[in-house]
Design a protein around this motif. Structure first.
Motif, short mmCIF file in Angstrom:
data_model
loop_
_atom_site.label_atom_id
_atom_site.label_comp_id
_atom_site.label_asym_id
_atom_site.label_seq_id
_atom_site.Cartn_x
_atom_site.Cartn_y
_atom_site.Cartn_z
N SER A 212 -8.40 6.45 12.56
CA SER A 212 -9.02 6.41 11.23
C SER A 212 -9.74 5.10 10.93
O SER A 212 -10.61 5.07 10.07
CB SER A 212 -7.96 6.61 10.14
OG SER A 212 -7.36 7.87 10.23
N LYS A 213 -9.35 4.02 11.58
CA LYS A 213 -9.86 2.72 11.16
C LYS A 213 -10.97 2.24 12.09
O LYS A 213 -12.11 2.56 11.85
CB LYS A 213 -8.69 1.74 11.06
CG LYS A 213 -7.55 2.26 10.15
CD LYS A 213 -7.85 2.13 8.68
CE LYS A 213 -7.05 3.02 7.73
NZ LYS A 213 -5.61 3.02 7.79
N ASP B 201 4.06 0.31 12.98
CA ASP B 201 2.79 0.91 12.53
C ASP B 201 1.66 -0.07 12.82
O ASP B 201 1.52 -1.09 12.15
CB ASP B 201 2.92 1.22 11.04
CG ASP B 201 1.66 1.83 10.44
OD1 ASP B 201 0.60 1.80 11.08
OD2 ASP B 201 1.75 2.33 9.29
N ASN C 183 -0.54 -3.33 5.48
CA ASN C 183 -1.49 -2.95 4.44
C ASN C 183 -0.69 -2.80 3.15
O ASN C 183 0.32 -2.09 3.16
CB ASN C 183 -2.14 -1.61 4.83
CG ASN C 183 -2.97 -1.02 3.71
OD1 ASN C 183 -3.39 -1.71 2.80
ND2 ASN C 183 -3.19 0.29 3.79
N THR D 200 -3.92 4.81 15.10
CA THR D 200 -4.78 5.80 14.46
C THR D 200 -6.23 5.69 14.92
O THR D 200 -6.67 4.62 15.37
CB THR D 200 -4.72 5.64 12.92
OG1 THR D 200 -5.49 6.67 12.32
CG2 THR D 200 -5.25 4.29 12.47
N GLY E 159 -3.72 12.45 11.63
CA GLY E 159 -3.67 11.08 11.13
C GLY E 159 -2.33 10.49 11.52
O GLY E 159 -1.38 11.23 11.81
N SER E 160 -2.26 9.15 11.56
CA SER E 160 -0.96 8.58 11.92
C SER E 160 0.03 8.71 10.77
O SER E 160 1.25 8.64 10.98
CB SER E 160 -1.09 7.13 12.39
OG SER E 160 -1.61 6.31 11.37
N GLY E 161 -0.47 8.96 9.58
CA GLY E 161 0.43 9.26 8.46
C GLY E 161 1.30 10.47 8.76
O GLY E 161 2.49 10.51 8.40
N ALA F 297 -1.77 0.47 12.71
CA ALA F 297 -3.02 1.15 12.35
C ALA F 297 -4.26 0.26 12.51
O ALA F 297 -5.36 0.76 12.72
CB ALA F 297 -2.93 1.66 10.91
N TYR F 298 -4.05 -1.06 12.40
CA TYR F 298 -5.19 -1.98 12.44
C TYR F 298 -5.24 -2.78 13.74
O TYR F 298 -5.87 -3.83 13.81
CB TYR F 298 -5.12 -2.93 11.22
CG TYR F 298 -5.18 -2.15 9.94
CD1 TYR F 298 -6.40 -1.72 9.42
CD2 TYR F 298 -4.01 -1.78 9.27
CE1 TYR F 298 -6.45 -0.96 8.26
CE2 TYR F 298 -4.06 -1.02 8.11
CZ TYR F 298 -5.27 -0.62 7.62
OH TYR F 298 -5.34 0.14 6.48
N PHE G 167 3.16 -0.44 3.23
CA PHE G 167 2.34 0.77 3.08
C PHE G 167 3.07 1.84 2.24
O PHE G 167 4.25 2.13 2.48
CB PHE G 167 2.03 1.29 4.48
CG PHE G 167 1.00 2.39 4.53
CD1 PHE G 167 -0.13 2.36 3.73
CD2 PHE G 167 1.16 3.44 5.44
CE1 PHE G 167 -1.09 3.37 3.83
CE2 PHE G 167 0.21 4.44 5.54
CZ PHE G 167 -0.91 4.41 4.73
N TYR H 9 5.52 4.87 3.37
CA TYR H 9 6.92 4.72 3.81
C TYR H 9 7.90 5.20 2.75
O TYR H 9 8.77 6.03 3.05
CB TYR H 9 7.24 3.28 4.24
CG TYR H 9 6.27 2.66 5.22
CD1 TYR H 9 5.48 3.44 6.06
CD2 TYR H 9 6.14 1.29 5.32
CE1 TYR H 9 4.59 2.86 6.95
CE2 TYR H 9 5.25 0.69 6.21
CZ TYR H 9 4.47 1.48 7.01
OH TYR H 9 3.60 0.91 7.88
N ARG I 101 -8.92 13.05 10.79
CA ARG I 101 -7.47 13.05 10.76
C ARG I 101 -6.86 13.16 12.17
O ARG I 101 -6.50 14.24 12.63
CB ARG I 101 -6.91 14.19 9.87
CG ARG I 101 -7.57 14.36 8.53
CD ARG I 101 -7.54 13.12 7.66
NE ARG I 101 -6.18 12.61 7.52
CZ ARG I 101 -5.83 11.34 7.78
NH1 ARG I 101 -6.73 10.46 8.19
NH2 ARG I 101 -4.60 10.95 7.62
C1 LIG Z 1 -4.64 3.55 7.10
C2 LIG Z 1 -3.24 3.34 7.51
C3 LIG Z 1 -2.60 4.26 8.34
C4 LIG Z 1 -3.34 5.38 8.98
O1 LIG Z 1 -3.56 6.47 8.22
P1 LIG Z 1 -4.10 7.78 8.95
O2 LIG Z 1 -3.16 8.83 8.48
O3 LIG Z 1 -4.04 7.57 10.42
O4 LIG Z 1 -5.50 7.94 8.45
C5 LIG Z 1 -1.31 4.03 8.75
N1 LIG Z 1 -0.65 2.93 8.35
C6 LIG Z 1 -1.23 2.01 7.57
C7 LIG Z 1 -0.47 0.79 7.22
C8 LIG Z 1 -2.52 2.21 7.11
O5 LIG Z 1 -3.08 1.31 6.30
#
Ligand SMILES: *Cc1c(COP(=O)(O)O)cnc(C)c1O
Length: 362
Positions: A225-226, A193, A166, A223, A93-95, A195-196, A119, A122, A234
């Motif tokens: 994930s989205k 970041d 986010n 990521t 995941g990018s987290g 992600a979107y 987010f 952080y 992940r």
């Molecule tokens: C969902 C999200 C992520 C990504 O999470 P993953 O670990 O890749 O699932 C990263 N940054 C933001 C702001 C998010 O909302």
């Protein structure tokens, strides 16, 4: 003394990340079938996973360790962004990628800067290193880049910029981000970041990967994930200079991205058709939600993501009523937005069910 007291004070002061409520939990609490519940709480893709990704993982060999260097995925990404594979860091995941930056560059006595309403990972990743998180007041719910620049001092090693952010969905102009990066000292890592990113129209997308050549302190995170629909697998990545990537790779687990996640990501990356469908469904769903909010006389924060935060007043109370009706969204009090609920854009019928339940709950 108890054993748990042995943890450093900064670990004991952490509050764990609060994820969206799992469907199974609510089904057990209400004593109803899982199929009766809709979850619009974690910005997941309502279309499911990329079909190409699903096909790619069929028959995967689960007995072998994955390629710890992620050769195929990195090669595909390098080609996509015109970078070297040495400039790419893969994450669970990018987290995970965000955390690798903090592992490599933060320590007690050092600082990270991020925006109010940004987010939740952080502050968590910063505090877990014993570093100090500096929260900069938001402007119109979004990042105040000038104030963030001002907040940087000689102890600052990392600054986080979420675009779109986010849970607010606020979007910065590419030109504003670029001049911000140019104004930050080279001793500070800028995490952008994105992600979107796939939910942005092409003209809204920043050419961020192309900035790395002139800004070796930039880390762009993305990521699967989205928009690619692979939140459960992940997998995410960071794009940066080879030197920064090297530091991040030193602190990651050797097999942090599974073989099926890598295979799915390689296939999903070329699934333009699925990403386009996801984008279009999101556009229509966003309109459906925001037009209904307008009719209800409810203010919302215009969002560039696949979610939108709407002002409902007593959000915990409204949220409780929504849960009673089998609708899971997210109260965002921990983001200092105690009167808003964040709802992820779902399928048209899910959006409608949420809106019906919301009218009941207000
Ligand atoms: C969902 C999200 C992520 C990504 O999470 P993953 O670990 O890749 O699932 C990263 N940054 C933001 C702001 C998010 O909302």
């Amino acid at each position: 003394m108890q054993t748990c007291d042995l943890a450093p004070a900064y670990i004991k002061a952490l509050s764990p990340y609060q994820p969206g409520k799992p469907i199974g939990d609510l089904a057990r609490e209400l004593g109803i079938a899982e199929g009766k519940i809709i979850k619009l709480a974690s910005n997941e893709n309502p279309l499911g996973a990329s079909p190409r990704a699903l096909a790619a993982i069929a028959g995967a060999d689960l007995s072998r360790y994955p390629d710890g260097n992620g050769f195929e995925l990195k090669s595909a990404l390098a080609k996509r962004y015109a970078l070297e594979t040495s400039q790419i860091v893969l994450g669970n995941g990018s987290g995970d990628v965000l955390e690798l930056v903090t592992l490599a560059f933060l320590a007690p006595g050092l600082k990270a800067v991020f925006s109010e309403h940004a987010f939740a990972v952080y502050p968590l990743a910063t505090q877990a290193r014993g570093a100090l998180g500096v929260v900069v007041k938001a402007r119109d719910f979004g990042h105040d880049l000038d104030a963030m620049r001002e907040a940087i001092d000689d102890k600052t090693r990392v600054v986080f910029v979420a675009n779109p952010n986010n849970p607010t969905g606020t979007l910065l102009q590419a030109s504003a981000i670029k001049s911000f990066i140019g104004s930050v000292p080279l001793e500070v890592i800028v995490i952008l970041d994105e992600a979107y990113n796939e939910y942005l129209a092409p003209e809204q997308q920043a050419p961020s990967a192309s900035w790395i050549a002139s800004h070796p302190n930039l880390v762009v995170t993305r990521t699967f994930s989205k928009a690619y629909g692979l939140a459960g697998l992940r997998v995410g990545y960071g794009l940066t200079s080879a030197g920064v990537a090297d530091m991040m790779n030193r602190v990651r687990q050797p097999f942090n991205v599974s073989g099926i996640a890598q295979a799915a990501a390689v296939a999903a990356l070329d699934d333009y058709e699925f990403v386009k469908r996801s984008f279009e469904l999101n556009r229509a769903g966003m309109l459906q939600l925001t037009q209904a909010f307008k009719k209800l006389g409810r203010a919302y924060i215009p969002s560039a993501g696949n979610f939108v935060s709407v002002h409902v007043g007593d959000a915990p109370a409204v949220n409780a009523k929504l849960l009673q009706q089998g609708v899971i969204v997210r109260a965002i009090g921990i983001y200092n937005l105690p009167q808003h609920l964040r709802v992820s854009v779902g399928l048209p019928e899910e959006n409608e069910r949420f809106l019906t339940a919301l009218r009941e709950s207000l």
